[in-house]
Scaffold this active site. Sequence first.
Site, PDB file in Angstrom:
ATOM      1  N   LEU A   1      41.362  46.173  28.143  1.00  0.00           N
ATOM      2  CA  LEU A   1      40.859  47.025  29.276  1.00  0.00           C
ATOM      3  C   LEU A   1      40.733  46.380  30.699  1.00  0.00           C
ATOM      4  CD1 LEU A   1      39.360  49.911  29.863  1.00  0.00           C
ATOM      5  CD2 LEU A   1      37.528  48.826  29.613  1.00  0.00           C
ATOM      6  N   ASP A   2      41.437  46.959  31.646  1.00  0.00           N
ATOM      7  CA  ASP A   2      41.350  46.779  32.911  1.00  0.00           C
ATOM      8  C   ASP A   2      42.125  45.188  33.193  1.00  0.00           C
ATOM      9  OD1 ASP A   2      40.459  49.157  33.589  1.00  0.00           O
ATOM     10  OD2 ASP A   2      38.358  48.575  33.528  1.00  0.00           O
ATOM     11  N   ALA A   3      42.641  44.859  32.225  1.00  0.00           N
ATOM     12  CA  ALA A   3      43.203  43.545  32.297  1.00  0.00           C
ATOM     13  C   ALA A   3      44.693  43.263  32.295  1.00  0.00           C
ATOM     14  CB  ALA A   3      42.446  42.751  31.133  1.00  0.00           C
TER      15      ALA A   3
END
Lengths: 291, 291, 291, 291
Positions: free
Chosen positions: C235-237
């Site tokens: 996530l969001d990486a």
Amino acid sequence: MHDREYVITFGCPDRTGIIARIASFLAEAGGWIVEAAYHTDPDTGWFFTRQVVRADSLPFDVDELRARFAGVARSLGAESDWRIDDTAERHRVVLLVSREGHCLYDLLGRVSSGELDADIRAVIGNHDVLADITRAHGIPFHHVPFPTDAEDTAGEAAAFDRIAELVDEHDPHAVVLARFMRILPPALCEAWAGRAINIHHSFLPSFVGARPYHQAHTRGVKLVGATCHYVTADLDAGPIIEQDVIRVDHTDSVTDMVRKGRDIEKVTLARGLRWHLEGRVLVHGDRTVVF
Amino acid sequence: MHDREYVITFGCPDRTGIIARIASFLAEAGGWIVEAAYHTDPDTGWFFTRQVVRADSLPFDVDELRARFAGVARSLGAESDWRIDDTAERHRVVLLVSREGHCLYDLLGRVSSGELDADIRAVIGNHDVLADITRAHGIPFHHVPFPTDAEDTAGEAAAFDRIAELVDEHDPHAVVLARFMRILPPALCEAWAGRAINIHHSFLPSFVGARPYHQAHTRGVKLVGATCHYVTADLDAGPIIEQDVIRVDHTDSVTDMVRKGRDIEKVTLARGLRWHLEGRVLVHGDRTVVF
Amino acid sequence: MHDREYVITFGCPDRTGIIARIASFLAEAGGWIVEAAYHTDPDTGWFFTRQVVRADSLPFDVDELRARFAGVARSLGAESDWRIDDTAERHRVVLLVSREGHCLYDLLGRVSSGELDADIRAVIGNHDVLADITRAHGIPFHHVPFPTDAEDTAGEAAAFDRIAELVDEHDPHAVVLARFMRILPPALCEAWAGRAINIHHSFLPSFVGARPYHQAHTRGVKLVGATCHYVTADLDAGPIIEQDVIRVDHTDSVTDMVRKGRDIEKVTLARGLRWHLEGRVLVHGDRTVVF
Amino acid sequence: MHDREYVITFGCPDRTGIIARIASFLAEAGGWIVEAAYHTDPDTGWFFTRQVVRADSLPFDVDELRARFAGVARSLGAESDWRIDDTAERHRVVLLVSREGHCLYDLLGRVSSGELDADIRAVIGNHDVLADITRAHGIPFHHVPFPTDAEDTAGEAAAFDRIAELVDEHDPHAVVLARFMRILPPALCEAWAGRAINIHHSFLPSFVGARPYHQAHTRGVKLVGATCHYVTADLDAGPIIEQDVIRVDHTDSVTDMVRKGRDIEKVTLARGLRWHLEGRVLVHGDRTVVF
């Protein structure tokens, strides 16, 4: 040389009539307000103000102003959350440094040109590479080496004791960690609460702790930043005074990021320190109001 | 300390096969290209390139490289519009200053830390307020006072002759007007064409000439800027290398604008100077390509 | 309408002669290079290039170019890490949205004016508030509601199945999560790897996950940001394509931050999407090269 | 939906006691001040304030507030330089457009989402390309063609008469030239003084007049900008409300500058319009105070 001024900063629970109460008190004494700023935090209902009054417009001195204002503050329920500074008193600053000189150079240049009205009483370094430039400005430099053995906690504690001693003899308005690279022990964080200012070389809360430019490079961010904040016992988590960023791209190595970041670090620290010394920064929990 | 490199900059009319011709020449000699940038100006059809080759990847020295590359250039119709720099030769810089020290401090700090790889051979000031900080860095400072009588054109000419003499003895790669505040005579603009770099304290072409922050304040702009450009005989109209801006608002007096602007001036000048010394700036008419 | 061009993107381990090899191949075929960019990652020793060739300068079509270039790539050890796009083929895009319309409005405006050369084939929303504006542009809008019961994982899976079906029928060059606010299941992250683009409303890696503006307000940051990145299962990486920030201060409530942040989100997403569609973004591990 | 508020803006010659007088007036009526800003222009000695009071904290309505405040203003020597707005009255806006839609799209999106609390009463275009998107939002679009013959001044005057008629029937708080590309005749500048807002596609005072991006490209600037300002009879010289810039480089053609500039134009206009409608912009000679 600007005129002598008194700087009032004040906070209390918000309610009707606070501005009127303070403004009327000043008006009745003939006080000429040259700057006035107000803010209410809607989450906590806390009211903040900063007012700057020309000293020569008042018929009494700063001690009398403080004595009289204490009554106003009391009537508004703010026993202690206020302060009156006199710009005739120069701000005493002590700088802690390590090997990196860009923030030191920058502050020395600003003080030297008269742009930053501060009295740098001493520079303390855990290395001595910045001794010459400091002394060239007629400022004492104290070299306080730290143990090379990371396990030598007694040696480290002794070094911090020496630093505390050197700092405290000046009773400074600001203790500036100008890329000092050492974590202050909790006792010093407490002793210097609200006066110790750090520049962290990242856009916090990203990249807390060591080697933030390496962390930034690994993550592939497109901007790097710097954060000027009050030091608390919680690493890199103190109230933020100022932040800024600069663009990087895939051609920038860690070394390039370090170089670009320095330009942001020094101006961010200088802005934060100026605002602190001018009484523009009011801490409220983990956040700041910057007037 | 980075590795020794040769920096090729080259321009010629665009046509098919230029990249192939240059790249093949280098490849055949075993040249390891560490940076390569290309640009074609669609308006003029001019092709530009900058290539950086590791010195130790070539079986000959820089003079031989120049001799061989001359043939490549000739075959592409570029007799003279190219240059090969050797990073082993340190860049000689002479600074011209007046009273304002922020750009000088900034450059001295960068050189002192090793961030900017330049050899500041001399600082020349029409005032002597910056003599001490210069000499504290072991750099000669020459005070060349100018006549106080603005009508004394002979005195001014003599002062510029003295400056030219002091500058030219170092044959510098860059003559930096670090807030020098005097207009160079046309003969010096010509003599130092492509090497004289000025920092103007406005976002050009706004606010040419004297007192740009006063002009900016009067106009009520919401950002002030700085422009690093090559000096030409046409005042503040030389090719722009770099620009930057900072936000101001109605609370900022001229003095505040001057203070905020300084932070932009010094970083803009430092970036422009770095790029110039690294051979990243190719002038094309009134504009620049910055690789 | 610009000219038809072929866009070559290519990566392989760095070594001497790559540029010469590719440039010579193109020169021999008469290829007119209108843009050429190179980069080598010093940490991994990986070489990247993007080259744009005028279609009408080559004596064969794009399929023949691909066939011939395959030999060049093979000889440089890059069996599969390259691609040749033909600008004559319009880029197909599918947008996933929720209730917030600022990114959708922005992209519709850009496509409508011809600024962004993309073919928005469909907009899919888990709410239908943006159906009208979508259809006013002659673009199909599909409403795929999600279960209101957060425990209803089967319902959620069915909704994502429906979305996948709607998306995949267009075989889009980009699946844009334009403030979609739902976490893609790992299978879709994998199926759309390198094509699914998200705009996260914070300056990553700060404030991952839900309600980043609330997190930013609580932390008291002085800038808020936005991050355009490729979607991965983490996530969001995912690899960051573009980021930008905007200044906030103590007077900004969370609502103000949301409003200011929107202006950054929409331009950051638009830039990232443009670069993706133009073949300017080369992913390398967790980072991107943006030519 | 935020609470109903009264917005007081006020200016008068500075002297002791103004803040006290106004604050006491409000406090005596029980007025709860939610925002208060003050500024004194040191050059002209003019005092400015903007105060926001919760409507439900006062025991009378806005007309009574105006009647009572008139006495306060008179006692401070400000017969007419003040205004009290009621946020319950929606702000009427008329937009003038031409062919370029980015500002229109942006404002429609903001109003549509509720972010910008304005009532767009009409859009008037000298071309009709933006009619459809306007009408899709339920807003009337009026096409007022201009003569193609540049010498036809009577035809142009008739077109402006028609525009004036269409605008004035709404008595708008703001007439927004959203890339209208026509110079308002002096009579309209006067009739709409302090209400006509233009977005100019350059960082004024650079590049006044036509084709500013072409001018910027020719000059080789490294940033392009946009300026939101009040329209006066003096072309592009009215008081500046807001400005912003974006970076460009040698790879950017005029077309690229136009594209990048649009992103700045639309946000700069939107910010300026918001501030105008919220009563945050006080004009003082050629400059503005933006609270």
